[in-house]
Design a protein around this motif. Structure first.
Motif, PDB file in Angstrom:
ATOM      1  N   GLY A   1       0.823  -1.199   0.000  1.00  0.00           N
ATOM      2  CA  GLY A   1       0.000   0.000   0.000  1.00  0.00           C
ATOM      3  C   GLY A   1       0.859   1.251   0.000  1.00  0.00           C
ATOM      4  N   CYS A   2       0.278   2.354   0.423  1.00  0.00           N
ATOM      5  CA  CYS A   2       0.996   3.625   0.420  1.00  0.00           C
ATOM      6  C   CYS A   2       0.392   4.571   1.432  1.00  0.00           C
ATOM      7  N   VAL A   3       1.112   5.652   1.706  1.00  0.00           N
ATOM      8  CA  VAL A   3       0.623   6.666   2.627  1.00  0.00           C
ATOM      9  C   VAL A   3       0.611   8.006   1.912  1.00  0.00           C
ATOM     10  N   LEU A   4      -0.441   8.768   2.141  1.00  0.00           N
ATOM     11  CA  LEU A   4      -0.588  10.094   1.543  1.00  0.00           C
ATOM     12  C   LEU A   4      -0.601  11.125   2.659  1.00  0.00           C
ATOM     13  N   ARG A   5       0.332  12.060   2.589  1.00  0.00           N
ATOM     14  CA  ARG A   5       0.397  13.146   3.564  1.00  0.00           C
ATOM     15  C   ARG A   5       0.238  14.469   2.827  1.00  0.00           C
ATOM     16  N   GLY A   6      -0.523  15.364   3.413  1.00  0.00           N
ATOM     17  CA  GLY A   6      -0.728  16.654   2.776  1.00  0.00           C
ATOM     18  C   GLY A   6      -1.385  17.636   3.712  1.00  0.00           C
ATOM     19  N   THR A   7      -1.736  18.796   3.148  1.00  0.00           N
ATOM     20  CA  THR A   7      -2.391  19.860   3.900  1.00  0.00           C
ATOM     21  C   THR A   7      -3.548  20.390   3.073  1.00  0.00           C
ATOM     22  N   SER A   8      -4.653  20.680   3.737  1.00  0.00           N
ATOM     23  CA  SER A   8      -5.837  21.161   3.026  1.00  0.00           C
ATOM     24  C   SER A   8      -6.482  22.300   3.796  1.00  0.00           C
ATOM     25  N   GLY A   9      -7.064  23.214   3.062  1.00  0.00           N
ATOM     26  CA  GLY A   9      -7.853  24.284   3.649  1.00  0.00           C
ATOM     27  C   GLY A   9      -9.334  24.091   3.399  1.00  0.00           C
ATOM     28  N   ASP A  10      -9.681  22.950   2.787  1.00  0.00           N
ATOM     29  CA  ASP A  10     -11.076  22.646   2.491  1.00  0.00           C
ATOM     30  C   ASP A  10     -11.746  21.998   3.694  1.00  0.00           C
ATOM     31  N   PRO A  11     -13.081  22.040   3.773  1.00  0.00           N
ATOM     32  CA  PRO A  11     -13.791  21.357   4.850  1.00  0.00           C
ATOM     33  C   PRO A  11     -13.454  19.866   4.870  1.00  0.00           C
TER      34      PRO A  11
END
Length: 321
Positions: free
Chosen positions: A271-281
């Motif tokens: 599998g994999c891991v997704l890391r990020g940042t969001s300003g959306d709800p």
């Protein structure tokens, strides 16, 4: 009979772009020329990059086939209006998958549309209501086309901007790229008055004006436009970091999430891991993650974990589970 060679070539090209095989005799009759002239004109189109295929036979036939490159298309009035309306509808609502390339296409098409066709496009759009998710801001297609033209032409762009707190300002920028997050359009540009790079939500832009002043493109301080936008969102106070583990490989997930969401990293256990940042709800992000099409686990933030659980329960009940 069409005696002007360029005009005859355009007419021939328009006929060949109809998906069928044209007998040489029929083309000659349509154009009012000899079959020998048709053969010469076909050779000219080939020299211009159009892949015209000839078939053997008593009459001989011609058809336009897929080639290695995309040559210019010749559109009739109805086709041009249909394409413009479709591009406007998609671009104006930041539909996922409708990215800067489609906006550039819309800008090119509207630049050469005759006034009568431009009026038809506007009338058709005003008379229709697109079925969208309703959670993204609507944008005037004219705003996007002006921006796309200045990005492509490296032309300074002036516009009015309304910040999150409602304050108004005038901006003079060197536009770099348009980025779609699937919900919103953003402009990444160098702000000349502030002497720094900025990101602007396009739905807060009004009165865009191409100044005509050209500029030499600057180098972004980090990565590409999508990465710069991701970092810009991360710096905002109302943003949040997220970490999600998927059961499918990184390339599978990467093909199904927008670039701004981050780059999936493979895991040793699969599998994999997704890391990020969001300003959306978080509600919108939860739905976007579910659309990837495989099992996943949200590790953080806690708000997103709760939202995914509630959404899963709601969908299960809706399905009778």
């Amino acid at each position: 009979m069409t005696t002007d060679t360029p005009a005859r070539l355009l007419q021939l090209l328009s006929l060949l772009q109809t998906p069928r095989e044209w007998p040489g005799g029929e083309l000659a009759d349509r154009l009012g020329v000899s079959r020998r002239t048709v053969r010469r004109d076909v050779d000219r189109l080939r020299e211009l990059g159009y892949p015209v295929q000839a078939t053997m036979g008593a009459d001989g036939g011609y058809r336009l086939v897929a080639g290695k490159a995309m040559p210019p298309l010749v559109l009739d009035d109805e086709e041009a209006v249909a394409i413009a309306v479709g591009l406007r509808a998609g671009a104006g609502h930041a539909v996922a998958g409708v990215d800067e390339a489609s906006v550039r296409a819309l800008a090119k098409l509207e630049q050469v549309l005759p006034a009568r066709l431009r009026h038809r496009v506007s009338t058709l759009q005003a008379a229709t209501t697109p079925l969208t998710s309703g959670d993204g801001a609507s944008i005037a297609p004219e705003t996007l086309t002006v921006m796309a033209s200045t990005v492509a032409g490296r032309e300074r762009l002036r516009f009015a901007y309304r910040a999150k707190d409602g304050s108004e300002s005038r901006r003079l920028t060197e536009p770099y790229r348009l980025v779609s997050t699937g919900r919103r359009w953003y402009l990444v540009a160098y702000d000349l008055d502030r002497e720094d790079w900025r990101t602007f939500r396009v739905d807060r832009v009004s009165e865009p004006f191409a100044t005509g002043a050209r500029f030499a493109p600057r180098e972004l301080p980090t990565g590409g436009a999508a990465e710069y936008l991701r970092q810009s969102i991360q710096r905002r106070q109302d943003s949040y970091a997220y970490e999600v583990v998927f059961t499918e490989p990184a390339d599978f997930v990467a093909a199904r999430v927008p670039a701004w969401a981050g780059r999936p990293e493979p895991l040793d256990a699969g599998g994999c891991v997704l890391r990020g940042t969001s300003g959306d709800p978080v509600e919108w992000l939860a739905v976007r993650l579910a659309m990837v099409g495989c099992d996943f686990e949200v590790r953080e933030p806690a708000e997103l974990v709760r939202c995914v659980r509630e959404l899963g329960g709601r969908l299960s009940r809706a399905g009778g589970g």
